[in-house]
Scaffold this motif. Structure first.
Motif, short mmCIF file in Angstrom:
data_model
loop_
_atom_site.label_atom_id
_atom_site.label_comp_id
_atom_site.label_asym_id
_atom_site.label_seq_id
_atom_site.Cartn_x
_atom_site.Cartn_y
_atom_site.Cartn_z
N MET A 47 0.84 -1.20 0.00
CA MET A 47 0.00 0.00 0.00
C MET A 47 0.87 1.25 0.00
SD MET A 47 -3.03 -1.31 2.61
CE MET A 47 -3.23 0.27 3.33
N GLU A 48 1.92 1.26 0.80
CA GLU A 48 2.83 2.40 0.83
C GLU A 48 3.52 2.58 -0.51
OE1 GLU A 48 5.31 1.38 4.17
OE2 GLU A 48 4.09 2.55 5.57
N ASP A 49 3.92 1.48 -1.13
CA ASP A 49 4.56 1.56 -2.44
C ASP A 49 3.61 2.16 -3.47
OD1 ASP A 49 6.87 0.44 -1.42
OD2 ASP A 49 6.48 -1.57 -2.24
N TYR A 50 2.35 1.75 -3.43
CA TYR A 50 1.37 2.28 -4.38
C TYR A 50 1.09 3.76 -4.11
CZ TYR A 50 0.52 -2.65 -5.53
OH TYR A 50 0.67 -3.95 -5.92
N GLU A 51 1.05 4.13 -2.83
CA GLU A 51 0.86 5.54 -2.49
C GLU A 51 2.04 6.37 -2.97
OE1 GLU A 51 -1.78 7.14 -1.28
OE2 GLU A 51 -2.93 5.29 -1.15
N ASP A 52 3.25 5.85 -2.80
CA ASP A 52 4.45 6.54 -3.30
C ASP A 52 4.39 6.66 -4.82
OD1 ASP A 52 5.49 6.78 -0.75
OD2 ASP A 52 6.88 5.07 -0.95
N GLU A 53 3.98 5.59 -5.46
CA GLU A 53 3.85 5.61 -6.92
C GLU A 53 2.84 6.66 -7.36
OE1 GLU A 53 2.93 2.45 -10.56
OE2 GLU A 53 3.03 1.70 -8.51
N MET A 54 1.72 6.76 -6.65
CA MET A 54 0.70 7.74 -6.97
C MET A 54 1.22 9.16 -6.74
SD MET A 54 -2.37 8.23 -8.08
CE MET A 54 -3.46 6.87 -7.78
N HIS A 55 1.94 9.36 -5.65
CA HIS A 55 2.51 10.67 -5.36
C HIS A 55 3.50 11.10 -6.44
CE1 HIS A 55 3.95 14.05 -3.01
NE2 HIS A 55 5.18 13.62 -3.17
N ASN A 56 4.38 10.19 -6.84
CA ASN A 56 5.35 10.49 -7.89
C ASN A 56 4.66 10.75 -9.22
OD1 ASN A 56 7.56 10.29 -6.17
ND2 ASN A 56 7.77 8.10 -6.52
N LEU A 57 3.60 10.01 -9.48
CA LEU A 57 2.84 10.22 -10.71
C LEU A 57 2.22 11.63 -10.71
CD1 LEU A 57 1.55 9.10 -13.33
CD2 LEU A 57 -0.33 8.26 -11.91
N LYS A 58 1.67 12.04 -9.59
CA LYS A 58 1.06 13.38 -9.49
C LYS A 58 2.10 14.48 -9.67
CE LYS A 58 -2.94 12.12 -6.70
NZ LYS A 58 -3.61 12.23 -5.41
N LYS A 59 3.27 14.29 -9.08
CA LYS A 59 4.34 15.28 -9.24
C LYS A 59 4.75 15.41 -10.70
CE LYS A 59 7.76 15.24 -6.28
NZ LYS A 59 8.79 14.84 -5.31
N LYS A 60 4.89 14.27 -11.37
CA LYS A 60 5.25 14.29 -12.80
C LYS A 60 4.15 14.94 -13.62
CE LYS A 60 6.46 11.28 -16.69
NZ LYS A 60 5.81 12.16 -17.63
N TYR A 61 2.91 14.64 -13.27
CA TYR A 61 1.76 15.21 -13.96
C TYR A 61 1.76 16.74 -13.88
CZ TYR A 61 -3.29 16.21 -14.58
OH TYR A 61 -4.51 16.72 -14.96
#
Length: 146
Positions: free
Chosen positions: A96-110
């Protein structure tokens, strides 16, 4: 014979339901595109650059939320939390933490990608416009259910 008829009816119902769902989803998507384009007052040039960035983000976000996170949620719903060992629970938390990190990084890139195609004011306004659209959609959905 009765079993075959029941299976056939269930099959037809599921196809009809999924087609209806897909059609509604596509209709909502079209309305959302028009709403965002209008509310942000996108120029033709901005729209041509914006929508590929937006759609790529939306697809990746969907994958994380509905494909990856859903596996974790299904684990709890199918097996029940009580049947999960402490070790498995820790592994699920790490996922879950990995997916949250992935989502956070995706939002930053977005955000970085958006800033390449839109002025900062429109990037900020986009969040407000999306929230407004979602509130209106939810309100309309609730109104139909009552």
């Amino acid at each position: 014979m009765k079993t075959k008829l029941t299976i056939l009816l269930l099959f037809i119902f599921s196809i009809t339901f999924s087609q209806g769902f897909r059609e509604k989803k596509e209709k909502i998507k079209a309305i959302k595109i028009a709403y965002i384009t209008e509310q942000l007052n996108l120029t033709t040039d901005e729209a041509q650059k914006f929508w590929p960035v937006y759609n790529t983000f939306d697809d990746k976000q969907f994958e994380i939320r509905h494909n990856k996170m859903k596996k974790i949620i299904n684990k709890f719903e199918n097996d029940g939390i009580d049947s999960v060992s402490e070790k498995e629970a820790k592994e699920l938390i790490n996922q879950m933490e990995d997916y949250e990190d992935e989502m956070h990084n995706l939002k930053k890139k977005y955000i970085k990608d958006l800033l390449k195609v839109l002025p900062a004011k429109k990037v900020i306004k986009l969040k407000k416009v999306e929230d407004e659209f979602n509130r209106k959609l939810l309100k309309q959905f609730r109104g139909k259910r009552e």
